[in-house]
Design an enzyme around this catalytic site. Structure first.
Site, PDB file in Angstrom:
ATOM      1  N   SER A 200       0.819  -1.216   0.000  1.00  0.00           N
ATOM      2  CA  SER A 200       0.000   0.000   0.000  1.00  0.00           C
ATOM      3  C   SER A 200       0.851   1.263   0.000  1.00  0.00           C
ATOM      4  O   SER A 200       0.324   2.353  -0.215  1.00  0.00           O
ATOM      5  CB  SER A 200      -0.938   0.001   1.215  1.00  0.00           C
ATOM      6  OG  SER A 200      -1.889  -1.033   1.114  1.00  0.00           O
TER       7      SER A 200
ATOM      8  N   TYR B 117      -5.211   3.281   5.950  1.00  0.00           N
ATOM      9  CA  TYR B 117      -3.996   2.465   5.922  1.00  0.00           C
ATOM     10  C   TYR B 117      -3.154   2.782   4.690  1.00  0.00           C
ATOM     11  O   TYR B 117      -1.931   2.931   4.775  1.00  0.00           O
ATOM     12  CB  TYR B 117      -4.388   0.990   5.942  1.00  0.00           C
ATOM     13  CG  TYR B 117      -3.217   0.036   5.966  1.00  0.00           C
ATOM     14  CD1 TYR B 117      -2.498  -0.185   7.137  1.00  0.00           C
ATOM     15  CD2 TYR B 117      -2.829  -0.658   4.813  1.00  0.00           C
ATOM     16  CE1 TYR B 117      -1.421  -1.070   7.169  1.00  0.00           C
ATOM     17  CE2 TYR B 117      -1.761  -1.542   4.838  1.00  0.00           C
ATOM     18  CZ  TYR B 117      -1.064  -1.739   6.010  1.00  0.00           C
ATOM     19  OH  TYR B 117       0.005  -2.606   6.040  1.00  0.00           O
TER      20      TYR B 117
ATOM     21  N   LYS C 279       0.678   4.235   4.941  1.00  0.00           N
ATOM     22  CA  LYS C 279       1.843   3.512   4.430  1.00  0.00           C
ATOM     23  C   LYS C 279       2.508   4.251   3.269  1.00  0.00           C
ATOM     24  O   LYS C 279       3.729   4.159   3.089  1.00  0.00           O
ATOM     25  CB  LYS C 279       1.441   2.099   4.016  1.00  0.00           C
ATOM     26  CG  LYS C 279       1.118   1.196   5.203  1.00  0.00           C
ATOM     27  CD  LYS C 279       2.297   1.080   6.177  1.00  0.00           C
ATOM     28  CE  LYS C 279       2.044   0.087   7.282  1.00  0.00           C
ATOM     29  NZ  LYS C 279       3.205  -0.033   8.216  1.00  0.00           N
TER      30      LYS C 279
ATOM     31  N   THR D  37       0.443 -12.876   9.342  1.00  0.00           N
ATOM     32  CA  THR D  37       0.543 -12.305  10.684  1.00  0.00           C
ATOM     33  C   THR D  37      -0.863 -12.107  11.216  1.00  0.00           C
ATOM     34  O   THR D  37      -1.850 -12.281  10.495  1.00  0.00           O
ATOM     35  CB  THR D  37       1.279 -10.944  10.674  1.00  0.00           C
ATOM     36  OG1 THR D  37       0.434  -9.968  10.038  1.00  0.00           O
ATOM     37  CG2 THR D  37       2.617 -11.036   9.946  1.00  0.00           C
TER      38      THR D  37
END
Length: 255
Positions: free
Chosen positions: A141, A152, A156, A187
């Protein structure tokens, strides 16, 4: 390899995911590591099997400037120097501009951008002394937009351009700054995607290697950029994404 013997590394978000994988990689290569994160229990659990004489656990909220200053001071007090700063802390935020609240926007910017800014500013005087390096964990991103992640994506992208600015301003001191841009990585931040077969099918259409990355694979890229093998690399944004950004579009799984 022992590329980091005698070196001191600060890793934010070091209690899980990419941050923890980076900590383990640096320790395996001889470094001493200051490990930060908000949750003390998570840090202690992650560090239970690590070399205790070469780590310092420092719970902190790195979206706040005083905490960032304290992390840097503790690192220098314990180990005497700082050679590399790895900004791996961050948060995901799902939502368009229309459905992102003020509080969520500020929380995302705090975790993903303010943390990088405050820690970089605090660490730079020490990094100039050691001709050290900064590795910031961005995202695919950082390189392009996508659906339903307005905050977000903005955060980023800011990380990547802040990194370039730091590289420009500090090259004369021998300090390097680079951004690693992971694609879909296994993750806790992407649990919802990894459990949704329909979303995964969309993801594989955009990822030539047709799988998610592992935190250890991102850690390998972080370690490379922090090492002397990357002495001629600064201001770079390195995509570690299974080929996602070489396709004709960005992430589509939120569409």
């Amino acid at each position: 390899m022992n590329r980091f013997t005698g070196k001191v590394i600060i890793v934010t978000g070091g209690g899980s995911g990419i941050g923890e994988a980076a900590v383990r990689r640096f320790l395996a290569e001889g470094a001493s590591v200051v490990i930060t994160g908000r949750n003390r229990d998570r840090l202690e659990k992650a560090a239970a099997d690590m070399a205790q004489d070469r780590i310092l656990l420092f719970p902190a909220d790195v979206s706040k400037r005083p905490d960032c200053d304290a992390v840097v001071s503790a690192a220098v007090e314990r180990f005497g120097r700082i050679d590399t700063l790895v900004n791996a802390a961050g948060m995901n935020l799902v939502g368009t501009v229309d459905d992102t609240s003020d509080d969520d926007w500020r929380a995302c910017m705090g975790a993903d951008v303010d943390s990088v800014f405050f820690l970089t500013r605090a660490a730079l005087p020490h990094l100039r002394k050691t001709k050290g390096s900064i590795v910031n964990v961005g995202s695919v991103s950082s390189l392009g937009g996508g659906w339903s992640h307005a905050g977000y994506n903005a955060a980023k992208a800011a990380v990547a351009n802040l990194t370039r600015s730091v590289a420009c301003d500090n090259g004369k001191y021998g300090v390097r700054a680079n951004t690693v841009c992971p694609g879909l990585t296994v993750t806790g931040m992407v649990d919802a995607i990894m459990e949704d077969e329909a979303l995964l099918e969309k993801a594989w259409e955009r990822i030539p290697l047709r799988r998610a990355g592992k935190p250890e694979e991102i850690a390998s890229a972080i370690a490379f950029l922090a090492s002397n093998e990357a002495q001629w690399i600064t201001g770079a944004t390195l995509a570690v994404d299974g080929g996602q950004t070489c396709t004709d579009g960005g992430p589509e799984w939120g569409k």
